[in-house]
Design a protein around this motif. Structure first.
Motif, short mmCIF file in Angstrom:
data_model
loop_
_atom_site.label_atom_id
_atom_site.label_comp_id
_atom_site.label_asym_id
_atom_site.label_seq_id
_atom_site.Cartn_x
_atom_site.Cartn_y
_atom_site.Cartn_z
N ALA A 66 47.31 15.49 -44.29
CA ALA A 66 48.66 15.41 -43.73
C ALA A 66 49.69 15.13 -44.82
O ALA A 66 50.88 15.37 -44.62
N LEU A 67 49.25 14.66 -45.97
CA LEU A 67 50.18 14.32 -47.04
C LEU A 67 50.42 15.48 -48.01
O LEU A 67 51.17 15.34 -48.96
N TYR A 68 49.81 16.63 -47.77
CA TYR A 68 49.94 17.75 -48.71
C TYR A 68 51.32 18.41 -48.69
O TYR A 68 51.74 18.97 -49.69
N HIS A 69 52.02 18.38 -47.59
CA HIS A 69 53.28 19.13 -47.46
C HIS A 69 54.46 18.19 -47.24
O HIS A 69 55.24 18.36 -46.31
N LEU A 70 54.60 17.21 -48.11
CA LEU A 70 55.67 16.22 -47.95
C LEU A 70 57.06 16.85 -48.00
O LEU A 70 57.97 16.41 -47.32
N GLY A 71 57.23 17.89 -48.81
CA GLY A 71 58.55 18.51 -48.95
C GLY A 71 58.94 19.38 -47.76
O GLY A 71 60.12 19.57 -47.50
N ALA A 72 57.96 19.90 -47.03
CA ALA A 72 58.27 20.88 -46.00
C ALA A 72 58.07 20.36 -44.57
O ALA A 72 58.65 20.90 -43.64
N SER A 73 57.28 19.34 -44.39
CA SER A 73 56.92 18.91 -43.04
C SER A 73 57.45 17.52 -42.74
O SER A 73 57.14 16.57 -43.45
#
Length: 80
Positions: A66-73
């Motif tokens: 869940a922490l992989y897409h901090l910029g988009a999600s």
């Protein structure tokens, strides 16, 4: 409404943990009382809340992704 009850119990235990510390602080209990009596209960309640939260995940062992897409999600940012 099967899996949603898990979130209700998560919220209940997490807020009980925070509320316990806040009530002890507001009633002017000494620092020793907060550390000795309140803090172990608050930590225990929060640990139970986090364990309950993992039950809500479809695959609990993949929760770190869940922490992989901090910029988009926005959901990833909320988890962080």
């Amino acid at each position: 409404m099967g899996n949603e009850w898990i979130l209700v119990f998560f919220t209940l235990f997490a807020q009980a943990s925070v509320g316990l510390v806040m009530v002890m602080q507001c009633f002017g209990c000494g620092e020793q009382a907060i550390r000795g009596r309140c803090l172990p209960w608050a930590i225990g309640l929060m640990a139970v809340a986090l364990l309950i939260a993992f039950l809500h995940l479809g695959s609990p062992f993949g929760g770190y992704r869940a922490l992989y897409h901090l910029g988009a999600s926005w959901l990833s940012r909320e988890v962080f």
